[in-house]
Write an enzyme that holds these catalytic residues in place. Structure first.
Site, PDB file in Angstrom:
ATOM      1  N   ALA A 198       0.808  -1.231   0.000  1.00 45.23           N
ATOM      2  CA  ALA A 198       0.000   0.000   0.000  1.00 45.23           C
ATOM      3  C   ALA A 198       0.842   1.282   0.000  1.00 45.23           C
ATOM      4  CB  ALA A 198      -0.978  -0.040   1.175  1.00 45.23           C
ATOM      5  N   ASP A 207      -4.116  -2.293   4.050  1.00 43.25           N
ATOM      6  CA  ASP A 207      -4.311  -1.540   2.805  1.00 43.25           C
ATOM      7  C   ASP A 207      -5.352  -0.441   2.942  1.00 43.25           C
ATOM      8  OD1 ASP A 207      -3.177  -4.285   1.929  1.00 43.25           O
ATOM      9  OD2 ASP A 207      -2.844  -2.916   0.259  1.00 43.25           O
TER      10      ASP A 207
HETATM   11  O1  MRU Z   1      -1.262  -7.264  -3.195  1.00 41.85           O
HETATM   12  P1  MRU Z   1      -0.141  -6.646  -2.421  1.00 41.85           P
HETATM   13  O2  MRU Z   1       1.126  -7.431  -2.463  1.00 41.85           O
HETATM   14  O3  MRU Z   1       0.070  -5.197  -2.795  1.00 41.85           O
HETATM   15  O4  MRU Z   1      -0.662  -6.666  -0.924  1.00 41.85           O
HETATM   16  C1  MRU Z   1       0.113  -6.061   0.066  1.00 41.85           C
HETATM   17  C2  MRU Z   1      -0.474  -6.190   1.427  1.00 41.85           C
HETATM   18  O5  MRU Z   1      -1.557  -6.684   1.615  1.00 41.85           O
HETATM   19  C3  MRU Z   1       0.305  -5.602   2.552  1.00 41.85           C
HETATM   20  O6  MRU Z   1       0.089  -6.317   3.746  1.00 41.85           O
HETATM   21  C4  MRU Z   1      -0.174  -4.156   2.771  1.00 41.85           C
HETATM   22  O7  MRU Z   1      -0.148  -3.450   1.567  1.00 41.85           O
HETATM   23  C5  MRU Z   1       0.647  -3.448   3.767  1.00 41.85           C
HETATM   24  S1  MRU Z   1       2.256  -3.065   3.118  1.00 41.85           S
HETATM   25  C6  MRU Z   1       3.130  -2.278   4.302  1.00 41.85           C
END
Ligand code: MRU
Length: 337
Positions: A50, A220
């Protein structure tokens, strides 16, 4: 940042990014030069996490401002970047900040610098949650690759390691795209953390066997009542943690809180291609024609979350009040630029 790896960087006439899809086998860098390049890198998860897509999207829009003279065309291009992924609120938040700024590049750099400072603050507040030798379960990837700073949940774990607490970290591989085994393991290993990979479905038995003291994950999008969208599988971990009496923490910057929504029902959940489930890197792992449902995220109800770790401190229930207080806190700004 993991030694030798840079998630995203401004590169004069392009935005440099590490294509995370090739990790851990290869550190392949690419340059995004157009709205399509930026949107495609985000949508394909070449750049992901995110806060990281927020930083990358901010640089992307700053680049578009320089390359597209026509204002209406520029705004359409920026909206294309903004819409590349729907769930993480950081992307829209960062793009809107750059769109409203007098100097888009300076604003993008500020967003990046702030993220680094914010991650440091999250790591220091989170330290108090991890006692010496704690056994920690985490999910997906939440380190420097996911934030373009020091990381959120993983930043807390790495800070605990640096502080001599020697945590032992269990991490789910995070099907279908394996952010846990490919990326989180890499970052834990680089930080010298004792890491143990499990298949996602082994979390229940690991808890039942008393191998886990606490769970910490990233986020997110977080609603006003604490309902939290994070990588699919997080909700199951929260239910398991509650069942086994294990604290469940979420580490996230304030930019991941969406103060405009009351609860998780209003969080848009990205549904990705069935292809990601039935094959991996071109190799089929299910029979031809197999049907698949592939939500990229799920929503953990706030009542299953013990506390949030933010750059403003630990946020505890009742979330209706504490998240409203958080909205009023001043921004964490970097010490210098
Ligand atoms: O689909 P992604 O790899 O972008 O998902 C990422 C996540 O779900 C993380 O846990 C979230 O973005 C937090 S990142 C600090």
């Amino acid at each position: 940042m993991t030694p030798g790896l840079t998630a995203v960087a401004w590169d004069g006439d392009a935005v440099l990014y590490l294509d995370q899809r090739w990790l851990p086998n290869e550190a392949r860098y690419e340059r995004a030069r157009s709205a399509d390049d930026v949107a495609e890198a985000i949508a394909s998860l070449a750049v992901r996490g995110a806060p990281c897509i927020g930083v990358f999207g901010a640089y992307g829009v700053a680049l578009l401002r320089r390359t597209i003279a026509d204002d209406a065309e520029f705004r359409r291009a920026a909206q294309r970047v903004r819409a590349a992924r729907p769930t993480a609120v950081n992307l829209g938040w960062a793009v809107d900040r750059v769109l409203a700024a007098a100097d888009p590049l300076q604003e993008a750099r500020a967003i990046h610098d702030e993220q680094i400072a914010i991650d440091d603050a999250i790591a220091s507040y989170g330290l108090e949650l991890i006692r010496k030798g704690a056994r920690v379960l985490t999910h997906c990837n939440t380190g420097p690759l996911a934030t373009a700073g020091g990381g959120t949940a993983l930043g807390v774990i790495i800070a605990a390691q640096r502080g001599g607490k020697k945590p032992r970290v269990f991490l789910g591989e995070t099907r279908p795209l394996l952010q846990g085994s490919r990326l989180n393991y890499l970052e834990l290993e680089a930080a010298g953390v004792d890491a143990v990979l499990i298949v996602d479905s082994a979390a229940a038995v690991a808890m039942r066997e008393h191998r886990i003291d606490l769970v910490i994950v990233g986020a997110d999008r977080i609603a006003r009542n604490g309902d939290t969208a994070n990588k699919v599988g997080t909700y199951a971990l929260a239910i398991l943690a509650a069942h086994h009496g294990i604290p469940f923490y979420v580490a996230a910057p304030r930019s991941t809180f969406d103060f405009s929504i009351a609860g998780g029902a209003d969080i848009p959940i990205e549904e990705r291609s069935a292809e990601e489930v039935v094959s991996f890197r071109g190799q089929r792992v299910a029979p031809d024609g197999a049907a698949a449902y592939n939500p990229a995220f799920d929503v953990t109800p706030g009542h299953l979350i013990t506390a949030f770790v933010t750059e403003c401190g630990i946020v505890r229930p009742p979330y209706g009040d504490s998240i409203s207080d958080l909205e009023l806190r001043p921004l964490v700004l970097p010490a210098h630029r």
